[in-house]
Structures are given as C-alpha cells and as structure tokens.
Design a protein around this motif. Sequence first.
Motif: not given
Length: 181
Positions: A35-40, A59-62
């Motif tokens: 699952c990929l999460g990123l800073t804005p 998965h959605p990238v959040r």
Amino acid sequence: MTTTRTLYLFGSAAPPLFDVADVIAAAQAVGWDVCLGLTPTAARWLADRLPALEALTGHPVRSEYKLPGEPDVWPKADVIAVAPATFNTINAWALGITDKFVVGVVAEGIGKGIPLVAMPCVNAAYVQHPAFGRSVERLRGAGVQVLYGEGGFVPNPPGSGKPRDYPWMALLAAVRAAAES
C-alpha cells in the motif's frame, strides 16, 4: 506467489521517489501486498503516475487522512517503511507533528508496535542541523530502525545527489528482517 503480508510504503518528495514503482514490484515479487502512501508534495510529484501506481498495488494511493466514519481502504500493516524520508518527514515524525497522513500513521505505528523501518534522503548540509541527529536518535530510541549511515543512506553534498544509487534493496532487506522478528 500468495501474498500474506502487508507493507505500507510511505514516501516523501525526494528524487529516489521516482523509482517507487520498481520498488513496489520488487516487494511484490517476494510476497508483499504493498500500500503506497505519500506526503502531499510527493503525491504532487507523482500525480501523473498515481493511476498506474494504484493499478500496480491494487490499492488507492493515499496522501491525506480519511474522513471520520469512512472505512479504511487498506488492510492492516505488518511492516511500515518510510523511504525516501526527507529532513522534514524525519523531524516531524520524531516530534510527533502529525498534520501529514504518512507521519500520523507512523507516529501511531510506534504505539501500536508495528515494525517500522525508515531510510532518510537528505543532503549533507541538512544533516548538520542539530535537529536531524536528535530526530534520528529519538526515532531509534522509540524502536524505529533508521537506515542511516553505513549499510543505509549516506548523504551527498547539496546538489550532487545520486537518486539511482539510493539503497532501496537495503530497505527491502530490513523490511523482510523486521517481518521475521
């Protein structure tokens, strides 16, 4: 290969981030559901790639917190890796400043006992700031494995970064070891 473990891979806006699809594929090849999460800012850097990254991970990238009452769209993490972790991300995490989604999740991850691995990506000028060393030590003291120095990330002089030399495979090895401990 059957996927049985979930890796949250969180990235900040630093040049090695542009290789994240290859890192996701490498993790998936050894059985991770990523699952990929990123800073804005990182999400803005990869804006044109987000649909492909969502297709790759399934998965959605959040990059933002969900609204209260909304269901969580990701499975629970077995390990969380933060890389590349910028000066800002490392310091905010160490101080518990959780206005950014990725920092909030990893700050909470300490309390939940989720294995956490971080690898900075900062230049040699930033590491001279007294906050950086204190932040790395604070995170290590909280049980976060910080791959900084020998065997991890070694900073370059400002303007001379080598994003292709970012030690992604050291990160994935540390993730594997964290899952097994």
